[in-house]
Design an enzyme around this catalytic site. Structure first.
Site, mmCIF file in Angstrom:
data_model
loop_
_atom_site.group_PDB
_atom_site.id
_atom_site.type_symbol
_atom_site.label_atom_id
_atom_site.label_comp_id
_atom_site.label_asym_id
_atom_site.label_seq_id
_atom_site.Cartn_x
_atom_site.Cartn_y
_atom_site.Cartn_z
ATOM 1 C CB VAL A 11 -115.995 37.585 57.557
ATOM 2 C CG1 VAL A 11 -115.235 37.026 56.369
ATOM 3 C CG2 VAL A 11 -115.410 37.035 58.853
ATOM 4 C CD GLU A 163 -115.319 40.430 65.958
ATOM 5 O OE1 GLU A 163 -115.560 41.191 66.906
ATOM 6 O OE2 GLU A 163 -116.099 39.544 65.581
ATOM 7 C CG PHE A 257 -103.608 33.194 70.440
ATOM 8 C CD1 PHE A 257 -103.065 34.163 69.607
ATOM 9 C CD2 PHE A 257 -104.989 33.072 70.499
ATOM 10 C CE1 PHE A 257 -103.875 34.993 68.851
ATOM 11 C CE2 PHE A 257 -105.810 33.902 69.758
ATOM 12 C CZ PHE A 257 -105.238 34.857 68.932
ATOM 13 N N GLY A 265 -113.697 34.281 74.064
ATOM 14 C CA GLY A 265 -115.102 34.513 73.720
ATOM 15 C C GLY A 265 -115.163 34.901 72.253
ATOM 16 C CB CYS A 268 -114.301 33.133 65.617
ATOM 17 S SG CYS A 268 -114.721 34.501 64.543
ATOM 18 C CE LYS A 271 -120.277 31.009 64.318
ATOM 19 N NZ LYS A 271 -120.360 30.673 62.954
ATOM 20 N NE ARG A 335 -120.946 38.606 66.954
ATOM 21 C CZ ARG A 335 -120.667 38.521 65.665
ATOM 22 N NH1 ARG A 335 -121.348 37.703 64.902
ATOM 23 N NH2 ARG A 335 -119.713 39.248 65.140
#
Ligand code: UGA
Length: 445
Positions: A11, A163, A257, A265, A268, A271, A335
């Protein structure tokens, strides 16, 4: 405008580069000297389409500089964006140690008005805590608000970039959200983003913080919802692709979406959902909906593994070819990538795994010991008993299925992203399984 961005992760770096591109003078700050040295040479430490070209251009034009010191890096800056990491504690709560450190260090070195902006995703009330931290750590002569006190502002300006399309997202935002406590801060934001002519949503600090949490949680909910629909589709013999198409044309729902698969995954959603559950709980609300969203997401990976176990029959000593490792296409980010859990589970059962990813192999190496990373798709599939598609990289759309069929030991394809849904792989002799395509019809349905 003189701007400093503290934290040169995803970011922070994209924000810094894009703000410099808009005409501001930007200093990007990070404690990692190796990263800063790379950046000074114009080499981004992450893969993001278009970033390297912009970075080199801005360095040449002297519009962006890099520093490891908050003291020198923020000296001239009027606006300081805080974009440092907010990792999860074991209980899911966000760890704000780095945010506090930045607030303190900026305050200790402050001699003129500054606007401190939260850019990292942080729990509601963090802004108020930052303000308190700054006030208490200003040089002593500036602390008395009634006598020679130093004026400063704290604001929230959450980032919504994804991303893989980060620059595009930054330059063409659906909206720019700013949570402010003063007209002065609002005017500064209007000036910063003026070239983008954005739709500005101006709110109080806490509401802006919540907009970010609510947006990411809602998107994660949409994904878990369609994944639940996919589960039902598989059992009753319906096709989730048709269902999402039929739902998506309703403007109130929207098509975005609603792609079923092996779950979300990345750095963002997993978490942030966790942190929002924790934040709600702490405030006295049990957010059971989000708890279900998280559980559904985790179950998608297990469901895919069970499907492989069922159709492959014996996993032990089988050669499994994997296409795609990153958590989504156009990034090298591993990640919380679903690929890691899926591959590890199959390795545990005795499978030999060979994998190929266009960008993420360097990052995947340490996370996936025992996996042979191959130079291309064909070396991955040679002699394999089945093929798993785990990330929908556009280049996989163009692969030569005839050649793949010839190279594989068994013609079995598991498509975790429904990427090959329209390719009619049966025509090449493959047995093909997607997610939510009605697979158990007639068998268990
Ligand atoms: C997400 C948000 O989309 C951004 O708006 C936000 O700024 C960012 O988090 C953040 O908080 O920093 P990102 O994690 O980069 O962005 O990626 P997404 O494109 O949102 O995808 C997240 C995950 O959801 C990926 O694993 C993707 O494969 C999965 N996904 C997405 C699905 O499984 N189905 C879909 O229909 C869409």
């Amino acid at each position: 405008m003189e701007i400093a961005v503290v934290g040169s992760g995803y970011v922070g770096l994209v924000t810094g580069v894009c703000l410099a591109h808009l005409g501001h003078r930007v200093t990007c700050i990070d404690i990692n000297l190796e990263k800063i040295n790379k950046l000074r040479k114009g080499v981004p430490p992450i893969y993001e389409p278009g970033l390297d070209v912009m970075l080199k251009d801005l360095i040449r034009k002297k519009r962006i500089t890099f520093s490891t010191s908050i003291k020198t890096g923020t000296k001239k800056a009027v606006v300081i964006f805080i974009a440092v990491g907010t990792p999860s504690k074991p209980n899911g709560e966000a760890d704000l140690t780095y945010v506090e450190n930045v607030a303190r260090e900026v305050a200790e070195n402050m001699h003129s008005y500054k606007l401190l902006v939260e850019k990292s995703t942080v729990p509601a009330e963090t802004g108020l805590r930052i303000r308190r931290t700054v006030q208490m750590n200003l040089p002593k002569k500036y602390r008395n608000k009634n006598n020679g006190g130093l004026e400063f502002d704290v604001a929230s300006n959450p980032e919504f970039l994804r991303e893989g399309s980060a620059i595009e997202d930054f330059m063409n935002p659906d909206r720019v959200v700013v949570g402010v406590e003063s007209k002065r801060a609002e005017e500064i934001f209007r000036e910063i983003y003026k070239p983008l002519k954005p739709r500005m949503i101006v709110t109080d600090l806490k509401s802006a913080e919540l907009i970010k949490h609510a947006s990411n949680s809602f998107l994660a909910t949409k994904i878990s919802f369609i994944n639940s629909i996919a589960q039902v589709c598989d059992r009753v013999g319906a096709d989730v692709l048709k269902v999402s198409e039929g739902m998506g044309f309703d403007k109130r729902i929207g098509r975005h979406f609603l792609d079923a698969g092996i779950g979300y995954g990345g750095s963002c959603f997993p978490k942030d959902v966790e942190a929002f559950i924790h934040l709600s709980e702490k405030s006295g609300y049990n957010f059971i909906l989000l708890d279900a969203v998280r559980k559904v997401n985790e179950s998608q990976r297990r469901y895919f593994i069970r499907l492989i176990e069922d159709k492959l029959w014996i996993v032990k000593n089988k050669v499994i070819a994997v296409l795609g490792l990153s958590f989504k296409p156009n990034t090298d980010d591993m990640r919380s990538a679903p690929s890691v859990d899926i591959i590890q589970a199959l390795q545990k059962e005795g499978a030999t795994v060979r994998a190929y990813d266009p960008q993420a192999m360097e990052n995947a190496q340490s996370l996936l010991p025992g996996v042979t990373l191959t130079k291309d798709v064909f070396s991955a599939v040679k002699g394999a008993h089945c093929l798993l598609l785990l990330t929908e990289w556009p280049e996989f759309k163009k692969i030569d299925f005839k050649r793949i069929h010839n190279l594989m030991q068994q013609p079995l394809v598991f498509d975790g992203r429904n990427m090959f849904a329209d390719e009619n792989l049966e025509q090449y002799g493959f047995e093909y399984y997607g997610i939510g395509r009605g697979i158990y019809k007639g068998e268990r349905g």
